[in-house]
Design a protein around this motif. Structure first.
Motif, PDB file in Angstrom:
ATOM      1  N   LEU A  49      54.000 -17.022   6.150  1.00 34.48           N
ATOM      2  CA  LEU A  49      55.227 -17.799   6.344  1.00 34.48           C
ATOM      3  C   LEU A  49      56.240 -17.498   5.245  1.00 34.48           C
ATOM      4  N   HIS A  50      55.741 -17.299   4.027  1.00 34.34           N
ATOM      5  CA  HIS A  50      56.621 -16.969   2.907  1.00 34.34           C
ATOM      6  C   HIS A  50      57.330 -15.631   3.148  1.00 34.34           C
ATOM      7  N   VAL A  51      56.588 -14.660   3.645  1.00 36.05           N
ATOM      8  CA  VAL A  51      57.169 -13.346   3.919  1.00 36.05           C
ATOM      9  C   VAL A  51      58.214 -13.441   5.029  1.00 36.05           C
ATOM     10  N   ARG A  52      57.905 -14.178   6.080  1.00 38.61           N
ATOM     11  CA  ARG A  52      58.855 -14.306   7.192  1.00 38.61           C
ATOM     12  C   ARG A  52      60.128 -15.024   6.742  1.00 38.61           C
ATOM     13  N   ALA A  53      59.960 -16.042   5.920  1.00 40.99           N
ATOM     14  CA  ALA A  53      61.139 -16.745   5.403  1.00 40.99           C
ATOM     15  C   ALA A  53      61.981 -15.813   4.547  1.00 40.99           C
ATOM     16  N   GLY A  54      61.334 -14.992   3.733  1.00 38.22           N
ATOM     17  CA  GLY A  54      62.055 -14.052   2.878  1.00 38.22           C
ATOM     18  C   GLY A  54      62.776 -12.985   3.679  1.00 38.22           C
ATOM     19  N   GLU A  55      62.130 -12.476   4.725  1.00 36.47           N
ATOM     20  CA  GLU A  55      62.772 -11.457   5.553  1.00 36.47           C
ATOM     21  C   GLU A  55      63.984 -12.026   6.289  1.00 36.47           C
ATOM     22  N   THR A  56      63.843 -13.239   6.803  1.00 34.65           N
ATOM     23  CA  THR A  56      64.969 -13.885   7.489  1.00 34.65           C
ATOM     24  C   THR A  56      66.113 -14.123   6.517  1.00 34.65           C
ATOM     25  N   LEU A  57      65.761 -14.548   5.319  1.00 33.76           N
ATOM     26  CA  LEU A  57      66.777 -14.798   4.306  1.00 33.76           C
ATOM     27  C   LEU A  57      67.485 -13.514   3.897  1.00 33.76           C
ATOM     28  N   PHE A  58      66.739 -12.407   3.824  1.00 30.79           N
ATOM     29  CA  PHE A  58      67.355 -11.123   3.501  1.00 30.79           C
ATOM     30  C   PHE A  58      68.380 -10.737   4.561  1.00 30.79           C
ATOM     31  N   ALA A  59      68.036 -10.934   5.835  1.00 29.09           N
ATOM     32  CA  ALA A  59      68.966 -10.617   6.915  1.00 29.09           C
ATOM     33  C   ALA A  59      70.225 -11.471   6.810  1.00 29.09           C
ATOM     34  N   LEU A  60      70.064 -12.750   6.480  1.00 25.39           N
ATOM     35  CA  LEU A  60      71.220 -13.634   6.338  1.00 25.39           C
ATOM     36  C   LEU A  60      72.100 -13.227   5.157  1.00 25.39           C
ATOM     37  N   VAL A  61      71.483 -12.870   4.050  1.00 27.94           N
ATOM     38  CA  VAL A  61      72.258 -12.458   2.873  1.00 27.94           C
ATOM     39  C   VAL A  61      73.013 -11.177   3.167  1.00 27.94           C
ATOM     40  N   LEU A  62      72.350 -10.233   3.820  1.00 31.62           N
ATOM     41  CA  LEU A  62      73.028  -8.987   4.188  1.00 31.62           C
ATOM     42  C   LEU A  62      74.212  -9.280   5.103  1.00 31.62           C
ATOM     43  N   PHE A  63      73.999 -10.198   6.050  1.00 35.38           N
ATOM     44  CA  PHE A  63      75.109 -10.592   6.919  1.00 35.38           C
ATOM     45  C   PHE A  63      76.257 -11.196   6.120  1.00 35.38           C
ATOM     46  N   ARG A  64      75.926 -12.070   5.170  1.00 33.60           N
ATOM     47  CA  ARG A  64      76.988 -12.723   4.388  1.00 33.60           C
ATOM     48  C   ARG A  64      77.767 -11.719   3.557  1.00 33.60           C
ATOM     49  N   LEU A  65      77.092 -10.697   3.052  1.00 39.14           N
ATOM     50  CA  LEU A  65      77.789  -9.654   2.305  1.00 39.14           C
ATOM     51  C   LEU A  65      78.756  -8.901   3.221  1.00 39.14           C
ATOM     52  N   LEU A  66      78.326  -8.614   4.436  1.00 42.16           N
ATOM     53  CA  LEU A  66      79.206  -7.944   5.394  1.00 42.16           C
ATOM     54  C   LEU A  66      80.343  -8.865   5.832  1.00 42.16           C
ATOM     55  N   TRP A  67      80.032 -10.143   6.020  1.00 46.92           N
ATOM     56  CA  TRP A  67      81.053 -11.112   6.418  1.00 46.92           C
ATOM     57  C   TRP A  67      82.072 -11.309   5.299  1.00 46.92           C
ATOM     58  N   GLY A  68      81.631 -11.078   4.074  1.00 46.23           N
ATOM     59  CA  GLY A  68      82.552 -11.161   2.945  1.00 46.23           C
ATOM     60  C   GLY A  68      83.538 -10.007   2.916  1.00 46.23           C
ATOM     61  N   CYS A  69      83.258  -8.981   3.693  1.00 42.31           N
ATOM     62  CA  CYS A  69      84.171  -7.831   3.785  1.00 42.31           C
ATOM     63  C   CYS A  69      84.968  -7.821   5.080  1.00 42.31           C
ATOM     64  N   PHE A  70      84.361  -8.294   6.169  1.00 43.55           N
ATOM     65  CA  PHE A  70      84.982  -8.174   7.486  1.00 43.55           C
ATOM     66  C   PHE A  70      85.153  -9.502   8.206  1.00 43.55           C
ATOM     67  N   GLY A  71      84.869 -10.618   7.543  1.00 38.39           N
ATOM     68  CA  GLY A  71      84.888 -11.903   8.211  1.00 38.39           C
ATOM     69  C   GLY A  71      86.197 -12.650   8.097  1.00 38.39           C
ATOM     70  N   SER A  72      86.126 -13.950   8.272  1.00 37.61           N
ATOM     71  CA  SER A  72      87.302 -14.811   8.202  1.00 37.61           C
ATOM     72  C   SER A  72      87.894 -14.807   6.797  1.00 37.61           C
TER      73      SER A  72
END
Length: 229
Positions: A49-72
């Motif tokens: 469960l710890h690994v799955r939470a970390g992987e999901t969190l990594f995907a969200l952080v990567l998204f936020r970094l991209l959204w910080g360049c191309f988002g609202s």
């Protein structure tokens, strides 16, 4: 962009302005839940469960970094990242009570956002390589030498402590703004809106379809890192 606090006469007519889009708000609260889940699962030794939470969190952080360049507009780094001097001047005004006319993060808050994102990125990425030589191995630990894997594991453990301190500071800052300046920073992150003077321009918002595409790309990168490499 000027991120300095400005006193605005309270007699100015106010209107409700949407300052935080749905992707930013979902990222914020999902991150809170996933960090809590990662902590509990680690303490209970629920490593899958710890690994799955970390992987999901990594995907969200990567998204936020991209959204910080191309988002609202208010999500973009170009909107809220100011000089360290501007952030220091912002902190010096912490005890000064004035109307809240800030659209998005202020200068000091912008640096805290960058710090938290950097910590989350390092912590989740290092978790993909984590190897403690006992039973818990990250998905990529087999492709690096043991000495490097162990060093990354140490970074992962130490990074968690730094992240915990940063989270406490973040919460303290929110409480300080609420108690000292009477600024409600939490409410807009729930509703997305804030009462601002009618003269304040509403920030531009990016398409939700763009957010979906960036999130899908982030999820794909995470799967490639965690499964196929």
């Amino acid at each position: 962009m000027d991120n300095e606090p400005h006193a605005t006469p309270s007699v100015l007519p106010a209107r409700r302005v949407r300052i935080w889009d749905l992707p930013v708000r979902l990222f914020h609260w999902l991150t809170v839940l996933l960090v809590a889940l990662a902590y509990v699962s680690q303490r209970m030794n629920w490593m899958q469960l710890h690994v799955r939470a970390g992987e999901t969190l990594f995907a969200l952080v990567l998204f936020r970094l991209l959204w910080g360049c191309f988002g609202s507009e208010t999500a973009r780094f170009s909107h809220f990242v100011a000089t360290p001097a501007a952030a220091w001047r912002q902190l010096r005004h912490l005890a000064h009570r004035e109307p809240d006319v800030q659209v998005g993060h202020n200068a000091a808050g912008g640096w805290m956002v960058l710090f938290l994102l950097a910590l989350l990125f390092v912590e989740t990425l290092s978790g993909l390589y984590d190897n403690n030589d006992i039973a818990d191995e990250g998905p990529l630990s087999e492709i690096v030498p043991a000495a490097i894997a162990n060093a990354i594991a140490a970074i992962h453990a130490y990074g968690w402590d730094v992240l915990a301190v940063a989270v406490v500071l973040h919460v303290c800052a929110i409480l300080s703004y609420a108690l000292v300046k009477r600024h409600n920073l939490l409410g807009p992150m729930v509703t997305g809106t804030k009462h601002l003077p009618a003269t304040v321009r509403a920030p531009q918002r990016a398409s939700l379809w763009r957010a979906v595409l960036l999130l899908a790309f982030s999820a794909l990168v995470t799967v490639l890192l965690a499964v196929y490499l």
